[in-house]
Design a protein around this motif. Structure first.
Motif, PDB file in Angstrom:
ATOM      1  N   GLU A 292     -10.384   3.424  -1.061  1.00  0.00           N
ATOM      2  CA  GLU A 292     -10.259   2.452   0.167  1.00  0.00           C
ATOM      3  C   GLU A 292     -10.713   1.035  -0.427  1.00  0.00           C
ATOM      4  O   GLU A 292      -9.896   0.218   0.247  1.00  0.00           O
ATOM      5  CB  GLU A 292     -11.658   2.890   1.081  1.00  0.00           C
ATOM      6  CG  GLU A 292     -11.668   2.098   2.126  1.00  0.00           C
ATOM      7  CD  GLU A 292     -12.857   2.355   3.233  1.00  0.00           C
ATOM      8  OE1 GLU A 292     -13.036   1.888   4.184  1.00  0.00           O
ATOM      9  OE2 GLU A 292     -13.721   3.426   2.758  1.00  0.00           O
ATOM     10  N   ASN A 321      -7.726   7.942   1.307  1.00  0.00           N
ATOM     11  CA  ASN A 321      -7.145   6.852   1.620  1.00  0.00           C
ATOM     12  C   ASN A 321      -6.035   6.497   0.526  1.00  0.00           C
ATOM     13  O   ASN A 321      -5.709   5.336   0.160  1.00  0.00           O
ATOM     14  CB  ASN A 321      -8.227   5.622   1.419  1.00  0.00           C
ATOM     15  CG  ASN A 321      -8.978   5.695   2.810  1.00  0.00           C
ATOM     16  OD1 ASN A 321      -8.789   5.128   3.783  1.00  0.00           O
ATOM     17  ND2 ASN A 321     -10.177   5.758   2.123  1.00  0.00           N
ATOM     18  N   ASP A 323      -2.028   5.913  -0.110  1.00  0.00           N
ATOM     19  CA  ASP A 323      -1.084   5.040   0.767  1.00  0.00           C
ATOM     20  C   ASP A 323       0.089   4.997  -0.188  1.00  0.00           C
ATOM     21  O   ASP A 323       0.881   4.089  -0.012  1.00  0.00           O
ATOM     22  CB  ASP A 323      -1.487   3.744   0.956  1.00  0.00           C
ATOM     23  CG  ASP A 323      -1.808   2.850  -0.201  1.00  0.00           C
ATOM     24  OD1 ASP A 323      -1.853   3.194  -1.362  1.00  0.00           O
ATOM     25  OD2 ASP A 323      -2.212   1.531  -0.255  1.00  0.00           O
ATOM     26  N   GLU A 350      -4.175   7.181   4.697  1.00  0.00           N
ATOM     27  CA  GLU A 350      -4.742   6.097   5.614  1.00  0.00           C
ATOM     28  C   GLU A 350      -4.790   6.403   6.932  1.00  0.00           C
ATOM     29  O   GLU A 350      -3.610   7.064   7.614  1.00  0.00           O
ATOM     30  CB  GLU A 350      -4.577   4.848   5.026  1.00  0.00           C
ATOM     31  CG  GLU A 350      -4.847   4.242   3.779  1.00  0.00           C
ATOM     32  CD  GLU A 350      -4.201   2.973   3.565  1.00  0.00           C
ATOM     33  OE1 GLU A 350      -3.080   2.438   3.906  1.00  0.00           O
ATOM     34  OE2 GLU A 350      -5.193   2.199   2.772  1.00  0.00           O
ATOM     35  N   PRO A 351      -5.711   6.169   7.782  1.00  0.00           N
ATOM     36  CA  PRO A 351      -5.749   6.530   9.183  1.00  0.00           C
ATOM     37  C   PRO A 351      -4.537   5.861   9.917  1.00  0.00           C
ATOM     38  O   PRO A 351      -4.018   6.269  10.804  1.00  0.00           O
ATOM     39  CB  PRO A 351      -7.264   6.170   9.777  1.00  0.00           C
ATOM     40  CG  PRO A 351      -8.031   6.090   8.634  1.00  0.00           C
ATOM     41  CD  PRO A 351      -7.178   5.696   7.355  1.00  0.00           C
ATOM     42  N   SER A 352      -4.251   4.705   9.218  1.00  0.00           N
ATOM     43  CA  SER A 352      -2.979   3.881   9.803  1.00  0.00           C
ATOM     44  C   SER A 352      -1.690   4.576   9.599  1.00  0.00           C
ATOM     45  O   SER A 352      -0.683   3.927  10.172  1.00  0.00           O
ATOM     46  CB  SER A 352      -3.278   2.479   9.605  1.00  0.00           C
ATOM     47  OG  SER A 352      -3.146   2.329   8.251  1.00  0.00           O
ATOM     48  N   SER A 353      -1.546   5.512   8.553  1.00  0.00           N
ATOM     49  CA  SER A 353      -0.542   5.858   8.210  1.00  0.00           C
ATOM     50  C   SER A 353       0.621   6.615   9.130  1.00  0.00           C
ATOM     51  O   SER A 353      -0.009   7.287  10.020  1.00  0.00           O
ATOM     52  CB  SER A 353      -0.572   6.934   7.109  1.00  0.00           C
ATOM     53  OG  SER A 353      -0.955   6.149   5.957  1.00  0.00           O
ATOM     54  N   SER A 354       1.813   6.120   9.546  1.00  0.00           N
ATOM     55  CA  SER A 354       2.607   6.888  10.439  1.00  0.00           C
ATOM     56  C   SER A 354       3.045   8.016   9.910  1.00  0.00           C
ATOM     57  O   SER A 354       3.016   8.740   8.907  1.00  0.00           O
ATOM     58  CB  SER A 354       3.709   5.718  10.621  1.00  0.00           C
ATOM     59  OG  SER A 354       4.614   5.794   9.441  1.00  0.00           O
ATOM     60  N   LYS A 357       5.803   7.881   7.152  1.00  0.00           N
ATOM     61  CA  LYS A 357       5.264   7.403   5.949  1.00  0.00           C
ATOM     62  C   LYS A 357       4.776   8.641   5.530  1.00  0.00           C
ATOM     63  O   LYS A 357       4.668   8.967   4.040  1.00  0.00           O
ATOM     64  CB  LYS A 357       3.971   6.397   6.127  1.00  0.00           C
ATOM     65  CG  LYS A 357       3.708   5.916   4.764  1.00  0.00           C
ATOM     66  CD  LYS A 357       2.928   4.747   4.780  1.00  0.00           C
ATOM     67  CE  LYS A 357       2.515   4.072   3.450  1.00  0.00           C
ATOM     68  NZ  LYS A 357       1.547   2.789   3.736  1.00  0.00           N
TER      69      LYS A 357
END
Length: 377
Positions: A292, A321, A323, A350-354, A357
């Protein structure tokens, strides 16, 4: 209707009441004659201040006097097995050093104390002031579990905690590292140690000899985060089987018994320290790395050695985490290609990864030869 609860034996009722805050336990004395004196025999004292007890001096002094009155009301020969104080400071009214010392002294002098938990929290850390617990009051032959949070410890005398198995320190300060040394030296059979945010502002860490710490031969697990310098504790924890930390280690000793490591990428950490940790853990079977806080400017240099644990021991590896930056990819590739008995490589994105991705990550890692199962979560 039959009152089945009141028909239970006293020892069972007292055990049930021991899970409640003492204020609620005493309130049961109003239920009936059967319950009137029962609370005196409850083996635990659990005090937790409420929001309405912090707004003015009258309410604060009521809570303070309530603790003293409760302790005095109990039969002196009746042991206190557990003493817990949880105090949230939201104003200028807070427990004094003298009060905490007296409450702890009263609990330990009754004999038979097994659990001691003192938690002082400040919603606004900028308002935190030091509240001390004198080390002379934490010497107890029977204490098994000690949890301290949000205060400082002063060790003035020899600490004797021969039965302590669990030590939990959260945002705890020691005037000098010698105080922490004395505390650990008095815990010969300690099995689990959790340290988070502990600091010793009075010491110069560059001049300290880490070998001054006595070993903890029974220690099985150590969770150590946000410590000023983990290296001063290495000799004390080198026999553990489970280690979780976010500290960058300088002189990493051999961990002969370590089978599970969880590293959170902290400040000052680099690939060399991560790989050296693997090299110094010949029996490692589970390895987790949380990335992170990893810097985006790090460069991966492929090592010229393969740690022994990768060749014959490592079964599970996880990266949190993830990426898919180049150095993360190289590290995952290095683990998969050099681990002979690896069963699973788990990637936590990562939680935001689409979804797109994540799909690219899976495709990118899947092309490398491996013998393990590759999991994405």
């Amino acid at each position: 209707m039959v009152d089945r609860i009141s028909a239970l034996p006293d020892d069972i009722l007292c055990h049930i009441l021991s899970f409640l805050p003492t204020q609620h336990t005493i309130a049961t004395s109003l239920l009936s004659k059967r319950w009137k004196s029962l609370w005196y025999s409850v083996p635990s004292l659990y005090f937790e201040n409420q929001s309405n007890l912090q707004k003015n001096s009258t309410a604060y002094h009521w809570f303070q006097n309530f603790i003293y009155a409760t302790i005095r009301a109990r039969d002196w020969h009746q042991p206190i097995r557990s003493f817990c104080l949880k105090y949230v400071v939201e104003s200028n009214f807070r427990p004094s050093n003298y009060d905490i010392d007296e409450w702890v002294k009263a609990a330990t002098q009754r004999g038979g104390l097994k659990n001691l938990h003192i938690e002082v929290t400040f919603p606004n850390p900028m308002d935190q002031t030091i509240i001390y617990l004198s080390g002379s009051n934490i010497s107890c032959k029977t204490l098994v579990d000690l949890k301290l949070m949000g205060l400082s410890v002063q060790v003035y005398s020899f600490v004797d905690l021969p039965s302590l198995k669990t030590l939990h320190l959260e945002d705890v300060g020691f005037d000098y590292l010698q105080c922490l040394r004395e505390l650990l030296s008095g815990c010969p059979i300690l099995e689990y140690m959790h340290v988070n945010g502990t600091y010793c502002p009075g010491d110069d860490y560059d001049t300290l000899n880490k070998n001054n710490f006595k070993g903890l031969p029974k220690l099985v697990r150590a969770d150590i985060y946000s410590l000023d310098d983990l290296d001063v504790l290495l000799e004390a924890i080198c026999n553990v089987e489970f280690l979780a930390t976010d500290e960058s280690l300088k002189d990493i000793p051999v961990f002969p018994n370590l089978t599970h490591v969880e590293l959170a990428w902290g400040w000052g950490m680099n690939w060399h320290s991560v790989l050296t940790m693997l090299k110094q853990c010949p029996k490692l079977q589970n390895f987790g790395l949380n990335m992170e806080l990893m810097s985006a400017n790090l460069v991966w240099i492929s090592p010229k050695f393969v740690p022994e644990c990768l060749s014959s021991q490592l079964r599970k590896c996880s990266i949190t985490n993830y990426d898919s930056t180049r150095f993360q990819l190289h590290f995952a590739k290095y683990i998969m290609q050099n681990s002979r008995v690896l069963q699973t490589m788990t990637i936590y994105t990562e939680p935001s990864s689409s979804l797109q991705k994540k799909f690219e990550m899976i495709k990118e890692l899947s092309i490398y030869p491996r013998t393990c199962e590759l999991l994405f979560k």
